[in-house]
Enzyme design. Sequence first.
Site, PDB file in Angstrom:
ATOM      1  N   TYR A 129      -3.602   1.994  10.129  1.00 45.32           N
ATOM      2  CA  TYR A 129      -4.408   0.786   9.931  1.00 45.32           C
ATOM      3  C   TYR A 129      -5.344   0.524  11.110  1.00 45.32           C
ATOM      4  O   TYR A 129      -6.473   0.062  10.910  1.00 45.32           O
ATOM      5  CB  TYR A 129      -3.520  -0.418   9.636  1.00 45.32           C
ATOM      6  CG  TYR A 129      -2.844  -0.301   8.292  1.00 45.32           C
ATOM      7  CD1 TYR A 129      -3.589  -0.332   7.121  1.00 45.32           C
ATOM      8  CD2 TYR A 129      -1.477  -0.121   8.191  1.00 45.32           C
ATOM      9  CE1 TYR A 129      -2.995  -0.198   5.882  1.00 45.32           C
ATOM     10  CE2 TYR A 129      -0.858   0.002   6.955  1.00 45.32           C
ATOM     11  CZ  TYR A 129      -1.625  -0.037   5.801  1.00 45.32           C
ATOM     12  OH  TYR A 129      -1.027   0.104   4.579  1.00 45.32           O
ATOM     13  N   ASP A 131       4.464  -1.600   8.777  1.00 39.20           N
ATOM     14  CA  ASP A 131       5.645  -1.047   9.419  1.00 39.20           C
ATOM     15  C   ASP A 131       5.189  -0.251  10.645  1.00 39.20           C
ATOM     16  O   ASP A 131       4.065   0.280  10.660  1.00 39.20           O
ATOM     17  CB  ASP A 131       6.412  -0.138   8.463  1.00 39.20           C
ATOM     18  CG  ASP A 131       7.103  -0.908   7.354  1.00 39.20           C
ATOM     19  OD1 ASP A 131       7.479  -2.079   7.577  1.00 39.20           O
ATOM     20  OD2 ASP A 131       7.272  -0.340   6.253  1.00 39.20           O
ATOM     21  N   VAL A 140       0.861  -1.180   0.000  1.00 43.63           N
ATOM     22  CA  VAL A 140       0.000   0.000   0.000  1.00 43.63           C
ATOM     23  C   VAL A 140       0.896   1.228   0.000  1.00 43.63           C
ATOM     24  O   VAL A 140       1.709   1.414   0.913  1.00 43.63           O
ATOM     25  CB  VAL A 140      -0.939   0.017   1.231  1.00 43.63           C
ATOM     26  CG1 VAL A 140      -1.796   1.275   1.237  1.00 43.63           C
ATOM     27  CG2 VAL A 140      -1.793  -1.238   1.260  1.00 43.63           C
ATOM     28  N   LEU A 166      -6.985  10.024   1.250  1.00 41.76           N
ATOM     29  CA  LEU A 166      -6.924   9.195   0.045  1.00 41.76           C
ATOM     30  C   LEU A 166      -6.377   7.802   0.319  1.00 41.76           C
ATOM     31  O   LEU A 166      -6.786   6.841  -0.326  1.00 41.76           O
ATOM     32  CB  LEU A 166      -6.116   9.903  -1.044  1.00 41.76           C
ATOM     33  CG  LEU A 166      -6.766  11.192  -1.567  1.00 41.76           C
ATOM     34  CD1 LEU A 166      -5.820  11.938  -2.501  1.00 41.76           C
ATOM     35  CD2 LEU A 166      -8.083  10.892  -2.248  1.00 41.76           C
ATOM     36  N   GLY A 191      -2.351  12.461   3.852  1.00 45.72           N
ATOM     37  CA  GLY A 191      -2.962  13.370   4.820  1.00 45.72           C
ATOM     38  C   GLY A 191      -4.266  13.981   4.348  1.00 45.72           C
ATOM     39  O   GLY A 191      -4.765  14.926   4.953  1.00 45.72           O
TER      40      GLY A 191
END
Length: 173
Positions: free
Chosen positions: A153, A146, A110, A121, A118
Amino acid sequence: MGFWKNLFIGSDGAAPGDSGGSGTVLEAIPEQREGSSIIFSTDRDLDLYELEELCNAVGWARRPIRKVRKAIQHSYLVVTMWEQRGARRRLVGFSRATSDHAFNATIWDVVVHPDFQGRGLGKELMKQMIKKLRSEDISNVTLFADPHVVDFYKGLGFMPDPEGIKGMFWYPD
């Protein structure tokens, strides 16, 4: 839970772009920049050097083009995000998923160009990915994150394994 519920069931009970086939435009949204819009697509026909530039813009390590091509070809789903300005189209986001075609999918790679971060999107890119997976009756969606993007997420409803770490990794010496 509202975010996930909206992803599982669209207003008409189906995910956008559920017409089948490849290269479906999932959604187009007006962009804050005058005269442009953001388009989400499942089209896999993209310039891999443009994808490499996108990945480079966020600081990802360079990967061999032949392996990137192979990864895309063998992915279950690819969702791309484009800035459309007149006739000019620019790749500004990318994501892909692998799957067993029945129960499970794992989201990989991703990436959203820093100029487009920011603004919601990345969230919309993930929304399109999950809607499409859910329209294919995939119920278990996983990903690897990460440390610096874990909160992003979590904000989308992903959580660390509630039963503890089940994932294990093998790396060649």
